[in-house]
Structure formats: C-alpha cells, structure tokens
Design an enzyme around this catalytic site. Sequence first.
Site, PDB file in Angstrom:
ATOM      1  N   GLY B 106       0.427  -0.530   0.689  1.00 23.53           N
ATOM      2  CA  GLY B 106       0.467  -1.976   0.568  1.00 23.53           C
ATOM      3  C   GLY B 106      -0.609  -2.493  -0.343  1.00 23.53           C
ATOM      4  N   VAL B 113      -3.875  -0.190  -0.638  1.00 23.24           N
ATOM      5  CA  VAL B 113      -4.002   0.861   0.357  1.00 23.24           C
ATOM      6  C   VAL B 113      -2.991   1.954   0.055  1.00 23.24           C
ATOM      7  CG1 VAL B 113      -4.156   1.377   2.811  1.00 23.24           C
ATOM      8  CG2 VAL B 113      -4.481  -0.949   2.020  1.00 23.24           C
ATOM      9  N   VAL B 179      -2.446   5.151  10.183  1.00 24.54           N
ATOM     10  CA  VAL B 179      -1.695   4.705  11.348  1.00 24.54           C
ATOM     11  C   VAL B 179      -0.288   4.338  10.910  1.00 24.54           C
ATOM     12  CG1 VAL B 179      -1.554   2.990  13.175  1.00 24.54           C
ATOM     13  CG2 VAL B 179      -3.774   3.799  12.399  1.00 24.54           C
ATOM     14  N   ASP B 222     -12.534 -11.623   9.810  1.00 32.57           N
ATOM     15  CA  ASP B 222     -11.300 -11.881   9.050  1.00 32.57           C
ATOM     16  C   ASP B 222     -10.084 -11.398   9.836  1.00 32.57           C
ATOM     17  OD1 ASP B 222      -9.753 -12.789   6.962  1.00 32.57           O
ATOM     18  OD2 ASP B 222      -9.916 -10.935   5.806  1.00 32.57           O
ATOM     19  N   ASN B 227      -4.136  -8.031   9.607  1.00 27.31           N
ATOM     20  CA  ASN B 227      -5.192  -7.069   9.911  1.00 27.31           C
ATOM     21  C   ASN B 227      -5.002  -6.421  11.274  1.00 27.31           C
ATOM     22  OD1 ASN B 227      -6.610  -7.025   7.571  1.00 27.31           O
ATOM     23  ND2 ASN B 227      -8.037  -8.635   8.150  1.00 27.31           N
TER      24      ASN B 227
END
Lengths: 228, 767
Positions: B106, B113, B179, B222, B227
Amino acid sequence: MPRPHRDSISTTLLDLVKARHSGAWQRLVDLYGGVVYRWCRQSGLKAEDAADVVQEVFLSVASHVAEFRRARPRDSFTAWLSTITRNKIRDCFRRQADRPQARGGTQAQQRLLEVSESDPSSALEEWPRAADIVDAERILTQRTVELVRLEFEPHTWEAWYKTAIEGRPAADVAADLGMSLHAVYKAKSRILLRLRQELASLHGETTNPSPLPPEEGSHQSPLPPGEG
Amino acid sequence: MVDTQCPNPQELRDYALGRMAESDWEAIARHVESCPQCQAVLATVDDVADTLVARLREPPPEDSFIKESQCEAALARAKYAAAAGASAAALPFTELGEYKILEELGQGGMGAVYKALHTKLDRVVAVKILSRGRSGDERAIARFEREMKAIGRLDHPHIVRAYDAREIGGMPVLVMEYVEGMDLGRLAQRLGPLPTAEACELVRQAAEGLQYVHENGLVHRDLKPSNLIVTPEGTVKILDLGLARFHFDQPTGEVTHTGQAMGTVDYMAPEQASDSHAADIRADIYSLGCTLYKLLTGRAPFETKHFRGTFEKMTAHVRQPVPPIRDLLPEIPPELAVIVQRMLAKDPADRYAEPAEVVAALTPFCTDADLPDLVTRAMAQQTSYSQPLPGLFPRPSAASSPRPATLALRRRTWMAWGVGLLMIGGGIGFALGILITIETDKDGKTTTKIQIPDQGRFPTETTSMKPDGKTALPGLAIGNKTPLEHGQRLCVYRLRHIVADDAAIIISSLLLSETPRMATDVKTNSLVIYCDPSEIKKIGALLETIDQPNPAASDYRKEEKGKARVPPEPYTIAPGDSLKIQAAGTLWDQPINGVYRVEPQGTVALGPVYGRVKVAGLSLVEAEGAIVKKLREIITKPAVSVTIADWVPRSKSKQPPPPHRIAPGDILSIWASGTILDQPIHGPYLVEPDGQVTLGPVYGRVNLKGLTFEEAEIVVLEKLKEILQKPSVSITLEGWRTEEKRPVQEGTINKEPHQPPLIPGLPPGAS
C-alpha cells in the site's frame, strides 16, 4: 533468470532495469546520476535544487521506464533523459519564479524563463545541443570505466591501465608488475572486452518513450548514441 | 602444450583489443597462454586506431560538479527515491539492503509499504519506506531511530511489532511484522457502517493495545482506521507507532507538507491542533473515539461537506460540538452514545483517563461480535482494483513480479453470494455511453460520426477527423498510433459504473475468440474498441449490461435488517443471467473477479482456453462448486491459446490473410497458464528468423513456421507439457573472481542463443 526474451538482441542495462533485476536500478543511477546532476548545475540551478531535480528526474524515469518501446534507432536513452531533465529544470525554475521571495536569478535562469514563457521551440527546447550529448556520453564512458574497475583485481586493472590507457609496451608492464607477459595481454583484452560489453549495453537499447506525459514526450530528434 | 590451432592474425588482433564475443574469448585466451608465437603476434598489434581505446585515452570533459557533496547526496536519494514517491510507481529495484521486495502492500501518507523477505533470516516482513522532506535531516533520523528503539521493545498481540528501523540507502526504513489482513479504513470503505457489536469489538481490541502502549509511556499520536489492521482471525493490531512524531517534527514541513504527511485530520484531537507535542494518551482516546464514530456511522465526526479543508476540520475539532451519533443512528443504544461522546470530549480531562477504561466501557456491547466473518465479507467485497490492463495483449511481463496463480475461491455464506449476484436484464437500446463511429473512406478521408443515444433515438453528428488521426472529442486522443483500416470502426464507450479495465476483461471473456482489439482510456473511463461494423451493436448491448451500478457496494445494513435484494431461494441459473464471480487469484495475470454472462448454451466463459463451465440449471451454491472445479482445472492444466499480436506484412494488405501461417518476424500472443522458471508463460513471443519460438531458456524452442494458430497451439501445448515435466537446468556464467581462477566457459550447458544478462554481478563488497 529473466523471462524468455522476445528476440536475441543482447540484454541491456535498461532491459534489466525494466525487469527490476536486482541492482540494475542502482547501477543506472550510478551511471547517469552524475550526468543529470551536471546538467542541472550547468543550467544555473543551485546545488541543493539540483539534488532535488535529480531525484525528480529519476522518479520520472522509474515510473516511465517500463513503457519504453524500441522505436527510432536514432533515439538514445541519454537524449531522452536529457529531455526529462530539461523539463524538470524548467519546472524547478517556474516554482522558484512563483515563490514570492524569488531570488534575482542567474543569466541562465532568466534565459530559460523567458524562453519557456515565450516560444517553446527556441533555446530551451533546443537544449541539449549536440555538444552536450557528446559531453554526456564521454562522462558516461568515464563512469562506466570506474564501475567496471570494481570488478577486477587491482593488479589486473593496473596492467590494463598501463597498456591500454598509457600505451606502454606489454613487455615493460609485465616486468614492472612482475606478471607474465600473457597475463598482461589477457588483462588488457579482458577489460577492453568487458568495457565494450558494458558500453554496448548502455547504447544498445534505443528507446522511445511511448506514453510520456505530454510535455515530456516532445523531444527533438537527438543525436545518435556514440559508437559502442 | 598447444592443443588447438593458432588463431588467425585477425582473431588475435580482436583478442588483443577485446573485440569479440565473450564465448570465443576463453578459448583464445587459453591458447595464447601457452603459445609463444601468438604472444609475439600480439606484441605487434597496434591499438591506436581502435575507437574505444582512442576514446578512453581522451581526457574526460571537465566535471567539477560531480565532486560536490550534493551530487553524492542526490545519487543516494535517487537510488531509492522511487520507493518513497507519492505515486504508486512500481519499484525500480527488488532489493533493499538484505530485504527482497516481494510486493507492494500500500501507499500511505508516510510512505510506501512493501511485503518483503529478509533474505538471510528467511522471514517475511513488511517494509515501510518513509518519505521525508526535501533535505535529509540527520537529527530527525537520529530521533526516529531513538524512538524506534523504545517501540522495538513492545510486544503485544494488539500491536504490529517493529523489528528494525534505520536508514537503508539514504531512506528511513521501518521493518515490521507482516500482518495479513485489512486495515479498518478499507474495511469501512468496503462495508459501510458496521453492526454495533463488530464496531465496538474492533475499537475495544485497539484500546487494549493502546493501554499497553500507554503503560510503556508512549503515545501513538496518529490513530485512525487506516492505522488499525484486523487479521482474518479477527485480531486488531495497531500500526505505525512512533511515526507521527517523526513526521510532525520534520523541520522543513510546511503546512501543506505536514497535511500530506498526516493524510487526514479527521481523527485528530483538539489539543493536537495547537501543539502536537503536548498530546498524551488521551489524544489517542479521542482519535479512537473518532474511529468508533466512523465505524458505526460510516463517517468521522467532521467528515462532512461543511468541513472541507484541513483547517476547517481542525477548527471543528477544537470548537464545534460533535454531531450526536444518535441523530445519525437512532438505533444505537443510549449508553453507547454516551461512551462515544465521552471519548470525543473537547477537554482531555473530560475523557476517559486511560484506554483500559474504554475497554471496560465497550466490553458489554461486544458480545456476539463475529470479526472473522466481517473480514471475510470485506475481503469478498472487491469495490475496485487497481490492476492496470495494458490492452488485451499483455506486455512481456518482465515488469510484473511473478504472481503465483493461487486459487482460493472462498466458500461463503448465502449472504455473500446474494450480495455478489447481480441480475442484469438484457434490455436493448444504448441507454449508456457514447458511440462514436469513425469510418474511413477509400481515399483515406475520415469522417467521425458521433451518436449520442437518447431514449432510443440516435441523433447523429458528423465531424471530420483531424489529419493527425485524433478525434475532436476532448480526452480521446486515440487512433494516432494505429491508422484505421478502411471500413473499420472505432467505438468509444464511456462507462459510468464500471472501471474500463474491468469492462475490457469481461468483454474479452464473453466474446472469446472474436475478441476485438481494445484499449482503455483511464482519463475518461472509456473503452475504445476497434471492430467490424457488424459487431458494434452486439458489443454495445454487452457493454450496456455490464455497465450497471453495483448494488453490492450499497449499504450492507439494509440487508442485515432483512431487506435483502436477493432473488428468491433456491434460485436456478438460466441463460442470460449475469453472475458476479468473486474469486481470489488470476487467470493469465488478470483477476478472476468480475461479472460473467451466462451464455445462451448455459455456460460461463471463465477464460479464453478450456474456460467454459456449464452453470445453467444449477443453484448458486452448486454453480460455485462447478466454478471452483473448473478454475482448478484451468489453473493446473497447461492451456494454450495462440493468436497473432503483430505480423510481418508480406503482401500489400496489412491484414493477415486467413488462415494465417506463422512466419519469422511474427509476434505471437501466447496465452497459457502456469510459469516457467517462475516467469509467467503468457505474453508476446517473437518468431525468430529460423521459425523457432523460445518458450523458455532450456529445451524451450519450438518450430512454428508455416503452422496455423490451431496447429501452433497443439505444438506449443506439447512443448509446454514437456518443459513443465522435465527438470531443466541452465547454467551460465554470471560472475567470476580472479582471472586465474576463472571457470572454463566450455562447461556451459546452455547452448541456447538466449544469453543471461550481460552485466555480471559485482564482486561481493563492491556495491
């Protein structure tokens, strides 16, 4: 092992970059980065701005390199790169002009600005001139030599350097370095072969960016790449 | 002892100057070594005339710039620049230090990432390459590394572990636990408002993780749905700890830059608006409150048209009262509304003091939560995908990393299929899209007819085409590369509800062999089709059925209340139905997902070869089984389809004379599942001068000269079977250490003309 090639033309650095062969991208930057930086500085950009533009240029290369197609054989990667660089330099100057506290600007900057505002086909669009490309190719050759050097043992390199560059007789060099005469010949031959391969790999791929962003696609017919 | 004949003088001269193929070099080198006569000849070779030697002896142009420190910095940045670029450009490299990049996971505000493999530890990780400001600030990096030390010690089921954080190649890189799962931002985007129990359970788990963060003296700063990641097993994990600080503290961060870095202020606590450093764990509780609000209602508290910009939203967090959640969702229990309200208190002192209190407060609402089911549903809900389709003929897929054709057609509940199944009527009339017909006269003049359908009427407008072949319509710069044949027509369909790439895939799978040439125009979401005039109507009707709003994307809540828009059960599939098939994996690199029409004979065509499966008369569940079986068969069977991608004109006509006989210079488009040496087989192949096509580097050549496509398919299929069953080995020389120890080239097994990459790997330590 790369996928089966469509034809038997030797694999070039750009092919490797497109195939995302490990290390190929870094090598491309190693080879061409200095030239792009030099162009930026020659245009009148300050060192910090030049570094930014270099990054932008390579970002653009990264996102478009996969779309390359072999087209006119006269097109060289160097010429294409110079076109991207020119556009990024112009963008950078425009950004600076937009800043409220824009500094005075060098002559070159003024010229580029005037040019870009008025007639797109005049001086800025004509850069790079033939001499700029020739210079760039010579720097690239130099850079290739530096990179190829890393692949060889120091004494092999020295034997090559003394014979091929300094032009000394092989027998003298052999005596100097305590090598056999044949080892000197072999060093010279081997490294010249390697350089030819590498330079052919640089120039063999003649590319034409197909779907470039509009302004980047319109480059003048560049010089033929140097003899490989 | 000299074991071979002496090379002739020209060969010796070429050897002296390194002007020969590498494969010939070894033999001569070995000969010369033991042949004094040849060495004597070498001494006479004059190298002055050689252009390379001459060029090398010239002094290089003056280049003082290259010695500047900024030049070195620029190169270091450029090497990894593309990784942190805002665009989702493919990485131009596959290795980052000891990590091998596997795929992009992403792009976020803070960087890209990637799924990566630690090559030495053989561990799959997630690698985040952080973007940063214009110039590298060493203090920022130092602080980042210091903070990461603290975060690296954290170990908790609800926190994504950080393994490593440092600079690689001039870019700050964060290495994390990989993950599998979906972030809550995407989950909410796909499913819309979530049921109460599931929403509460997601936030409750996040609060548990946050409590642990708090106990370790840290603050996230954040927190937001994107997230938080939820695994298929239903475990929520917190991502990106410590990164907010890294970004907020960028010295060069102008307001806009910071805004970009943060991505969204929808979840930002009021106190962070004035001073982000002052924020404590209660700011995270506020952000978590906004997240819960979002999950329940489908939008964050100030995510409305009244608060558009970053500044308006920040001000709203500080001043505006949060719209009461029960105004939006009256069915929310009043007690839960109170909890949300308290998490969202303007004054930190009015909020829960620590996340553990949030956990306790939410727990009663979490009973009956079924997170695994929620994740399964979200994963099945492909709202869109961003797989670019480069026209019908895939480019040589060198750029695409080998993707295993994994097939995991998920067994889903009736609900999932109910949502997934669309009933599309076969209405006639071009209610959608614009049909443009370009007709070429014999003398090359082109007219463009623009037909704008309007309730069955076809007002026709005729304009002439520009000489450069571009149409007069903005955004449709097409046809300039491929001149149209006389009588050929170009249809442009503007699609409203479906991504043009999707439409192209579906059309190609529906029409199979008669697939027309297509291109997509992303800007206008148009599908450009070159076709025979007789096919325009048929394709238009097909497109019309495909280009329908996707009810699957609508509010899931409605279905939960029993207003499901599904056909009565048991439903029996009949010809003319459209099935939306959702399946993981790809066929020929194209996603299987999509809408498939049940053909008149009762079949669905899943792929161009062996791809038909009969579904008429089956129930949906039975059809699901039949499709799984067929997909398995397609994926395991080497299936081949050979069509021509380009051809060498041998007569004046550019059309291949039917039936086309394959000839050298043709480019064949071979569609086949499977891989050879990890590379997908499908793609364009050049027919080499001797009529051979090279399917793989070893034993991979087949002679297709003079064959028709049908014959070629059989030959290729047999060859592929052979290749795939035979363990094949190809050894080529890629690097060597010293000249004395250099291996002998003769041992090379691969006699194929396909050489390995010419650039040998640098010796260890050189890079």
